[in-house]
Scaffold this active site. Structure first.
Site, PDB file in Angstrom:
ATOM      1  N   CYS A  11     -42.935 -46.890  80.303  1.00 11.37           N
ATOM      2  CA  CYS A  11     -41.973 -47.404  79.648  1.00 11.37           C
ATOM      3  C   CYS A  11     -41.163 -48.994  79.838  1.00 11.37           C
ATOM      4  O   CYS A  11     -41.555 -49.995  80.896  1.00 11.37           O
ATOM      5  CB  CYS A  11     -40.793 -46.759  81.252  1.00 11.37           C
ATOM      6  SG  CYS A  11     -39.317 -47.208  80.724  1.00 11.37           S
ATOM      7  N   PRO A  12     -41.329 -49.611  78.295  1.00 14.29           N
ATOM      8  CA  PRO A  12     -39.530 -48.253  77.731  1.00 14.29           C
ATOM      9  C   PRO A  12     -40.748 -48.988  76.609  1.00 14.29           C
ATOM     10  O   PRO A  12     -40.078 -48.523  75.805  1.00 14.29           O
ATOM     11  CB  PRO A  12     -38.888 -50.483  78.142  1.00 14.29           C
ATOM     12  CG  PRO A  12     -39.849 -51.589  77.594  1.00 14.29           C
ATOM     13  CD  PRO A  12     -40.646 -51.276  79.297  1.00 14.29           C
TER      14      PRO A  12
END
Length: 192
Positions: A11-12
């Site tokens: 992430c992200p």
């Protein structure tokens, strides 16, 4: 149809890669890992008006994302260029003793419910996500804030790190792209 493989990315990055591909137009097939990437990409696409069909595949899931971007769904944290965003990056307030800091944070959140001026969104990151998980003394206050229209959202990767995703008790799971967009477009940001 474009193909995009974001398996193994933290992430992200999966959401950012999907955003870029969708900005270029056309349907998209995405290969991604289970857990936070799967949840975040689905939420991101659906909140922007796309349809998402999913199927298990070797090493994760395959999403077929179709349709065209629309206005974000009413429940999506929509960067508005105004409003107040509160970023809570710890489960305590101040730099003094831990016990005092936790007491101050608890009192701050419980007092916030009683104020007439509320933030539009509260994002919890790092140890701040512990405040939104089972066992926290401020779940009732955070739920009350949510009922008064405050978007309460916790970083998915942070919940995963502390093994609290299945114990989230207040608000929703979000991702760093949503947090970043909201912070840079807010009228004001309060960092706790």
């Amino acid at each position: 149809m474009k193909d995009l493989d974001v398996r193994g990315q933290a992430c992200p990055l999966p959401v950012v890669a999907v955003k870029k591909a969708l900005d270029e137009g056309g349907p998209l097939r995405v290969l991604l890992d289970d857990g936070a990437p799967r949840e975040n990409v689905r939420r991101f696409a659906e909140n922007r008006g796309f349809s998402v069909a999913e199927a298990p595949c070797e090493g994760g899931y395959a999403f077929t994302i179709t349709g065209s971007a629309a206005a974000p769904a009413p429940t999506a944290p929509a960067p508005s260029g105004r409003g107040t965003v509160m970023l809570i990056g710890t489960d305590r307030l101040g730099d003094g003793p831990e016990e005092l800091g936790r007491l101050l944070m608890k009192n701050f959140i419980m007092t916030l419910v009683e104020t007439s001026q509320l933030p539009d969104r509260m994002y919890f990151v790092n140890t701040g996500v512990l405040l939104t998980a089972e066992g926290s003394e401020v779940i009732e206050a955070l739920t009350a804030l949510g009922n008064r229209g405050v978007e309460v959202a916790s970083c998915g990767i942070c919940l995963d790190f502390f093994q609290k995703k299945d114990k989230l008790a207040a608000g929703i799971v979000t991702n760093m792209l949503t947090i970043a967009e909201s912070l840079v477009t807010a009228g004001s940001v309060v960092r706790i």
